[in-house]
Design an enzyme around this catalytic site. Sequence first.
Site, PDB file in Angstrom:
ATOM      1  N   LYS A  61     -15.390  26.760  -5.057  1.00 18.70           N
ATOM      2  CA  LYS A  61     -16.776  26.997  -4.648  1.00 18.70           C
ATOM      3  C   LYS A  61     -17.679  25.937  -5.265  1.00 18.70           C
ATOM      4  CE  LYS A  61     -20.077  30.903  -4.559  1.00 18.70           C
ATOM      5  NZ  LYS A  61     -20.252  32.318  -4.953  1.00 18.70           N
ATOM      6  N   SER A 136     -21.704  35.429  -1.347  1.00 19.69           N
ATOM      7  CA  SER A 136     -22.012  34.021  -1.232  1.00 19.69           C
ATOM      8  C   SER A 136     -20.784  33.115  -1.158  1.00 19.69           C
ATOM      9  CB  SER A 136     -22.862  33.593  -2.439  1.00 19.69           C
ATOM     10  OG  SER A 136     -22.143  33.778  -3.641  1.00 19.69           O
ATOM     11  N   SER A 160     -19.857  38.904  -4.419  1.00 17.82           N
ATOM     12  CA  SER A 160     -19.785  37.652  -3.659  1.00 17.82           C
ATOM     13  C   SER A 160     -18.394  37.086  -3.462  1.00 17.82           C
ATOM     14  CB  SER A 160     -20.671  36.588  -4.323  1.00 17.82           C
ATOM     15  OG  SER A 160     -22.024  36.926  -4.194  1.00 17.82           O
TER      16      SER A 160
END
Length: 462
Positions: A61, A136, A160
Amino acid sequence: MKDKILNATLLELMQMVKNNEVTKKEIFKTYLENIQEKDKEIGAYISVEENIQDGIPIAIKDNINVVGTKTTCASKILENYESPYNAVLVDKLIDAGFAVNGKVNLDEFAFGSSTEYSAIKQTSNPHNLNHVPGGSSGGSAASVAANLAPCAIGTDTGGSVRQPANYCGVVGLKPSYGTISRYGIVSFGSSLDQAGIITKNVEDAAYLLNVISGDGIKDTTSLKKEELPDFTAKLNDGIKGIKVAVIDQFLQEEMQEEVRQAIDKTISIFKENGTVDRVNVGFGKEAISVYHILSSAEASSNLSRIDGIRYGKRIEGDTLEDLYVKTRTEGFGRESKRRIMLGTYVLSAGYYDAYYKKALKVRQLIIKEINKIFEEYDVILMPVTIKTAPKKGYVEANQEETFYSDLYTCLANITGICSISVPVSKDNNNMPIGIQLLCNRYEDDKLLQISNAIFKKFNKDI
């Protein structure tokens, strides 16, 4: 061989390397070619490692520092920020024979639940390109679901990792707070943040947790390696005699029928092997307000350093204040501004006691309630979300519903316990449905044992 590599789990790939069926470079090359072929429509990657590496590929990420790459946090304000060092977890992955095959998309600074709030690009759900992948960590989940990486690392502040894993039909693990070092991860809510793991099955998640867990040196909130168990040791111990507490009473009227059926089907499996009770958690409904107050307050504090002076792009002004205002106004997206303003508000004089301090007190009450449940039960079963992945645009158009969308996932972050999203079925539109399991803090090995048994029960039907 291409299909065999792309469809293999992480542990299967490692076994293939051990058996000299394929090299790590060949695996990396195969995944790179798949990214080049498919990611134009998926949009999972912000940046891709184009040079063939001698390592098992893993997606990271883009709020996690990897030296030699840009760490943008999917924000215009950091679009040219280059990582000066590796996060601790990245060093651990490299030492274990992994190679980062790219940085993947997210909601800006991890503020969101659909990855639509990225300032860089849009990511689509591999199961239906008109739907969101969740957020996210949407890029992390989409990369694994679309076979662009065999595994990925995300971050989880209120769900997330688990929510996008649920939407994309993969496994998403949020370990107990402190199990993985946060050093090198761009902070959102420091008392809630935890790196998480996204994989094709539970066994791979357990293996990766063994690899990246422990530090206790650079991050004083994380445990030392010797304080942690072997997370793969109990994987095949089954669920005989397990006592399960079900929490699914929130937002019942809005819950999608197929999600309710998935919970009921999971309950029936647990009943065949142990005892199951539906329980109420005190202050459960208040958890979402506690989460938004605390996470926004911590985000406001953490992001104050990104001001055009110390970090991020700079937009010059006539005065220093003008520079700050222009830089942050143009650099941050609308969801980031919402969170920063809410956080600044609840921390301001006159409102600190009414909101932030009260939220801290209610957090302690929620922790006591969860501890009380674990005195009697081994595991908690909950939905991940009340609906499957929505279409693009739905989240922004339905802000009130979105506010409550993290109700089931944020409990694990507020209390610091471990939690996992496991795919169990699909709805009538072929969109994935997962269930969420939670165990007490530092009982991650038990959580993986139970979730592995559930995963195997449902896997043939997915």
